[in-house]
Design an enzyme around this catalytic site. Structure first.
Site, PDB file in Angstrom:
ATOM      1  N   GLY A 212      -7.680  10.219   1.806  1.00  0.00           N
ATOM      2  CA  GLY A 212      -6.591  10.701   2.662  1.00  0.00           C
ATOM      3  C   GLY A 212      -6.745  12.192   2.900  1.00  0.00           C
ATOM      4  O   GLY A 212      -7.437  12.887   2.142  1.00  0.00           O
TER       5      GLY A 212
ATOM      6  N   ASP B 278      -1.777   9.400  -8.584  1.00  0.00           N
ATOM      7  CA  ASP B 278      -2.733   8.301  -8.556  1.00  0.00           C
ATOM      8  C   ASP B 278      -1.998   7.024  -8.970  1.00  0.00           C
ATOM      9  O   ASP B 278      -1.367   7.001 -10.033  1.00  0.00           O
ATOM     10  CB  ASP B 278      -3.869   8.615  -9.545  1.00  0.00           C
ATOM     11  CG  ASP B 278      -5.071   7.741  -9.288  1.00  0.00           C
ATOM     12  OD1 ASP B 278      -4.907   6.507  -9.270  1.00  0.00           O
ATOM     13  OD2 ASP B 278      -6.164   8.291  -9.086  1.00  0.00           O
ATOM     14  N   VAL B 279      -2.106   5.976  -8.150  1.00  0.00           N
ATOM     15  CA  VAL B 279      -1.326   4.754  -8.446  1.00  0.00           C
ATOM     16  C   VAL B 279      -1.750   4.070  -9.742  1.00  0.00           C
ATOM     17  O   VAL B 279      -1.025   3.203 -10.228  1.00  0.00           O
ATOM     18  CB  VAL B 279      -1.372   3.715  -7.291  1.00  0.00           C
ATOM     19  CG1 VAL B 279      -0.542   4.159  -6.106  1.00  0.00           C
ATOM     20  CG2 VAL B 279      -2.792   3.349  -6.900  1.00  0.00           C
TER      21      VAL B 279
ATOM     22  N   ILE C 259       4.691   5.332 -12.304  1.00  0.00           N
ATOM     23  CA  ILE C 259       5.627   6.302 -11.723  1.00  0.00           C
ATOM     24  C   ILE C 259       6.911   5.538 -11.428  1.00  0.00           C
ATOM     25  O   ILE C 259       6.867   4.311 -11.202  1.00  0.00           O
ATOM     26  CB  ILE C 259       5.039   6.937 -10.435  1.00  0.00           C
ATOM     27  CG1 ILE C 259       5.921   8.081  -9.921  1.00  0.00           C
ATOM     28  CG2 ILE C 259       4.809   5.904  -9.341  1.00  0.00           C
ATOM     29  CD1 ILE C 259       5.261   8.926  -8.826  1.00  0.00           C
TER      30      ILE C 259
ATOM     31  N   LYS D 283      -9.551  -0.633 -10.481  1.00  0.00           N
ATOM     32  CA  LYS D 283      -8.334  -0.123 -11.133  1.00  0.00           C
ATOM     33  C   LYS D 283      -7.245   0.158 -10.102  1.00  0.00           C
ATOM     34  O   LYS D 283      -6.064  -0.091 -10.356  1.00  0.00           O
ATOM     35  CB  LYS D 283      -8.640   1.193 -11.866  1.00  0.00           C
ATOM     36  CG  LYS D 283      -9.281   1.029 -13.208  1.00  0.00           C
ATOM     37  CD  LYS D 283      -9.293   2.407 -13.862  1.00  0.00           C
ATOM     38  CE  LYS D 283     -10.065   2.433 -15.139  1.00  0.00           C
ATOM     39  NZ  LYS D 283     -10.320   3.803 -15.608  1.00  0.00           N
TER      40      LYS D 283
ATOM     41  N   GLY E  79       5.799  -3.186 -10.963  1.00  0.00           N
ATOM     42  CA  GLY E  79       6.718  -2.852 -12.056  1.00  0.00           C
ATOM     43  C   GLY E  79       7.881  -2.020 -11.521  1.00  0.00           C
ATOM     44  O   GLY E  79       9.047  -2.239 -11.871  1.00  0.00           O
TER      45      GLY E  79
ATOM     46  N   TYR F 209     -13.932  -4.422  -4.322  1.00  0.00           N
ATOM     47  CA  TYR F 209     -12.864  -4.377  -3.316  1.00  0.00           C
ATOM     48  C   TYR F 209     -12.257  -5.766  -3.121  1.00  0.00           C
ATOM     49  O   TYR F 209     -11.048  -5.949  -3.234  1.00  0.00           O
ATOM     50  CB  TYR F 209     -13.459  -3.862  -2.006  1.00  0.00           C
ATOM     51  CG  TYR F 209     -12.468  -3.682  -0.884  1.00  0.00           C
ATOM     52  CD1 TYR F 209     -11.560  -2.625  -0.888  1.00  0.00           C
ATOM     53  CD2 TYR F 209     -12.450  -4.548   0.211  1.00  0.00           C
ATOM     54  CE1 TYR F 209     -10.659  -2.440   0.158  1.00  0.00           C
ATOM     55  CE2 TYR F 209     -11.560  -4.371   1.261  1.00  0.00           C
ATOM     56  CZ  TYR F 209     -10.667  -3.313   1.229  1.00  0.00           C
ATOM     57  OH  TYR F 209      -9.782  -3.143   2.272  1.00  0.00           O
TER      58      TYR F 209
HETATM   59  P1  NAD Z   1      -7.964   4.966   3.955  1.00  0.00           P
HETATM   60  O1  NAD Z   1      -9.109   5.134   3.030  1.00  0.00           O
HETATM   61  O2  NAD Z   1      -7.881   5.866   5.147  1.00  0.00           O
HETATM   62  O3  NAD Z   1      -6.584   5.128   3.180  1.00  0.00           O
HETATM   63  C1  NAD Z   1      -6.414   4.828   1.846  1.00  0.00           C
HETATM   64  C2  NAD Z   1      -5.495   5.887   1.245  1.00  0.00           C
HETATM   65  O4  NAD Z   1      -5.242   5.574  -0.136  1.00  0.00           O
HETATM   66  C3  NAD Z   1      -6.118   7.279   1.256  1.00  0.00           C
HETATM   67  O5  NAD Z   1      -5.158   8.212   1.690  1.00  0.00           O
HETATM   68  C4  NAD Z   1      -6.509   7.526  -0.195  1.00  0.00           C
HETATM   69  O6  NAD Z   1      -6.569   8.891  -0.540  1.00  0.00           O
HETATM   70  C5  NAD Z   1      -5.437   6.748  -0.926  1.00  0.00           C
HETATM   71  N1  NAD Z   1      -5.827   6.307  -2.256  1.00  0.00           N
HETATM   72  C6  NAD Z   1      -6.981   5.679  -2.622  1.00  0.00           C
HETATM   73  N2  NAD Z   1      -6.970   5.433  -3.946  1.00  0.00           N
HETATM   74  C7  NAD Z   1      -5.772   5.887  -4.415  1.00  0.00           C
HETATM   75  C8  NAD Z   1      -5.183   5.927  -5.702  1.00  0.00           C
HETATM   76  N3  NAD Z   1      -5.817   5.436  -6.786  1.00  0.00           N
HETATM   77  N4  NAD Z   1      -3.952   6.478  -5.830  1.00  0.00           N
HETATM   78  C9  NAD Z   1      -3.306   7.000  -4.763  1.00  0.00           C
HETATM   79  N5  NAD Z   1      -3.832   6.996  -3.514  1.00  0.00           N
HETATM   80  C10 NAD Z   1      -5.048   6.453  -3.353  1.00  0.00           C
HETATM   81  O7  NAD Z   1      -7.952   3.448   4.407  1.00  0.00           O
HETATM   82  P2  NAD Z   1      -7.046   2.682   5.465  1.00  0.00           P
HETATM   83  O8  NAD Z   1      -7.922   2.106   6.486  1.00  0.00           O
HETATM   84  O9  NAD Z   1      -5.904   3.502   5.859  1.00  0.00           O
HETATM   85  O10 NAD Z   1      -6.542   1.460   4.565  1.00  0.00           O
HETATM   86  C11 NAD Z   1      -5.226   1.419   4.029  1.00  0.00           C
HETATM   87  C12 NAD Z   1      -5.032   0.097   3.292  1.00  0.00           C
HETATM   88  O11 NAD Z   1      -5.223  -0.992   4.195  1.00  0.00           O
HETATM   89  C13 NAD Z   1      -6.002  -0.117   2.136  1.00  0.00           C
HETATM   90  O12 NAD Z   1      -5.324  -0.737   1.069  1.00  0.00           O
HETATM   91  C14 NAD Z   1      -7.035  -1.049   2.721  1.00  0.00           C
HETATM   92  O13 NAD Z   1      -7.626  -1.851   1.725  1.00  0.00           O
HETATM   93  C15 NAD Z   1      -6.195  -1.876   3.682  1.00  0.00           C
HETATM   94  N6  NAD Z   1      -7.035  -2.436   4.770  1.00  0.00           N
HETATM   95  C16 NAD Z   1      -7.454  -1.642   5.800  1.00  0.00           C
HETATM   96  C17 NAD Z   1      -8.254  -2.191   6.794  1.00  0.00           C
HETATM   97  C18 NAD Z   1      -8.736  -1.383   7.989  1.00  0.00           C
HETATM   98  O14 NAD Z   1      -9.467  -1.921   8.824  1.00  0.00           O
HETATM   99  N7  NAD Z   1      -8.355  -0.140   8.147  1.00  0.00           N
HETATM  100  C19 NAD Z   1      -8.629  -3.542   6.730  1.00  0.00           C
HETATM  101  C20 NAD Z   1      -8.197  -4.298   5.644  1.00  0.00           C
HETATM  102  C21 NAD Z   1      -7.388  -3.738   4.683  1.00  0.00           C
END
Ligand code: NAD
Ligand code: UDP
Length: 313
Positions: free
Chosen positions: A40, A60-61, A65, A93, A104, A147
């Site tokens: 992000g 971090d999730v 929290i 994780k 939770g 994933y």
């Molecule tokens: P992205 O990588 O732009 O966004 C993911 C966000 O999660 C980022 O801001 C990152 O910093 C944050 N993040 C990652 N690990 C983290 C953690 N441990 N704690 C806190 N924040 C954390 O990806 P996106 O495309 O925006 O995807 C968002 C969600 O949608 C994801 O869960 C992804 O699996 C799901 N998804 C997206 C797509 C797509 O095509 N964009 C397709 C299927 C699923």
């Protein structure tokens, strides 16, 4: 005192999350964006900071929290193969411990929670187009397993908390989504091809390019999230995506054509376990959410190209 409903968006500074935060603020919610800024960017949400209904938490999730919220959209997880394979253990994780922590919290404060699942739960599908009742074909030890299996476990956690603890859940299976605010070096096909075409570099098609994907424009995906969160008596899982299917080679040609680029289209090795075909059956989304994408690929690509042109300028 505020009487607005409060929403938590994990991964809120990412591609989908930042568009979702924007939409929720426009809809009149108080929004807490939680992110560890792995993929992000602060730039994605900087324009929202002056809004007094918007808050940001660096967290971090995978750590617990507690926040008093009415709704949780759990999007935290890197989505691009390049990023989720960078640290596979951390990816697992994030999906497993992260979803557990959010569940939770949802249980404790009585929040409704939506989980961002993925078409990757179907793996390299033998059923086409994919329907929600298909159980999938995932390699549990391959390079995409961190994933795919992480997200499958997250779905199992969601339904277990629902059945065992009555947590109010929503599960969406997201198919390939694109649009402004994808990372320029993110490795996903749409951003790669556009950046390559704009820079006049070779457009890298992995394998012969006959593999298919179906691409949904970001605004329509975010709209589907809010519809799903707003439904009663429907937990999903529901497929969300644009059902128009393209080969990766067709996408490369289309991007080259509409950017007016002279880039060559070259072929590189196909990554292991790359799904051969992917297309959502969205009958359920149409029926339950009255939702169906309307933005054609060319129209969405033009908006995405405009974003990358400004970014690269
Ligand atoms: P992205 O990588 O732009 O966004 C993911 C966000 O999660 C980022 O801001 C990152 O910093 C944050 N993040 C990652 N690990 C983290 C953690 N441990 N704690 C806190 N924040 C954390 O990806 P996106 O495309 O925006 O995807 C968002 C969600 O949608 C994801 O869960 C992804 O699996 C799901 N998804 C997206 C797509 C797509 O095509 N964009 C397709 C299927 C699923
Ligand atoms: N792809 C490609 N060239 C690239 C990036 C990706 O040909 O520069 C292919 C990739 O092999 C896959 C498809 O495009 O078949 C979609 O890849 P992406 O990483 O965007 O998403 P996913 O494979 O997770 O659907």
């Amino acid at each position: 005192m505020s009487y607005k409903k409060r929403v938590l968006v994990t991964g809120g500074a990412g591609f989908l999350g930042s568009h979702l935060c924007e939409r929720l603020l426009n809809d009149g919610f108080e929004v807490i964006c939680l992110d560890n800024f792995f993929t992000g960017r602060k730039e994605n949400i900087a324009h929202l900071l002056p809004n007094s209904s918007f808050e940001v938490i660096r967290h971090d999730v995978i750590e617990p929290i507690l926040l008093e919220v009415n709704y949780i959209y759990n999007l935290a997880c890197p989505a691009s193969p390049v990023h989720y394979q960078h640290n596979p253990v951390k990816t697992i994780k994030t999906s497993v411990a992260g979803t557990l922590n959010m569940l939770g919290m949802a249980k404790r404060v009585g929040a409704r929670m939506l989980q961002a699942s993925t078409s990757e739960v179907y793996g390299d599908p033998t059923c086409h187009p994919q329907v929600e009742s298909y159980w999938g074909n995932v390699n549990p030890i391959g390079p995409r397993a961190c994933y795919d299996e992480g997200k499958r476990c997250a779905e199992a956690l969601m339904f277990s908390y629902h059945d065992q603890n009555d947590v109010d859940i929503r599960v969406v299976r997201i198919f390939n989504t694109y649009g402004p605010r994808m990372l320029e070096n993110d490795g996903r096909v749409v951003s790669n091809f556009i950046v390559q075409a704009l820079r006049g570099e070779d457009i890298t098609v992995y394998g012969n390019g006959n593999q298919t994907r179906s691409f949904c424009y970001v605004d329509e995906m975010v709209d589907a999230f809010t519809r799903m969160m707003g439904t009663e008596d429907f937990s999903g899982p529901v497929n969300l995506g644009n059902p128009t299917e393209f080969t990766v080679f067709e996408l490369a040609e289309l991007v080259r054509e509409i950017t007016g680029s002279r880039s060559a289209i070259i072929h590189k090795e196909l990554p292991a376990d790359d799904p051969v075909q992917r297309q959502p059956d969205i009958t359920l989304a149409k029926e339950r959410l009255s939702w169906e994408p309307k933005v054609q690929l060319e129209e969405g690509l033009l908006k995405t190209i405009k974003f990358f042109k400004e970014l690269l300028a």
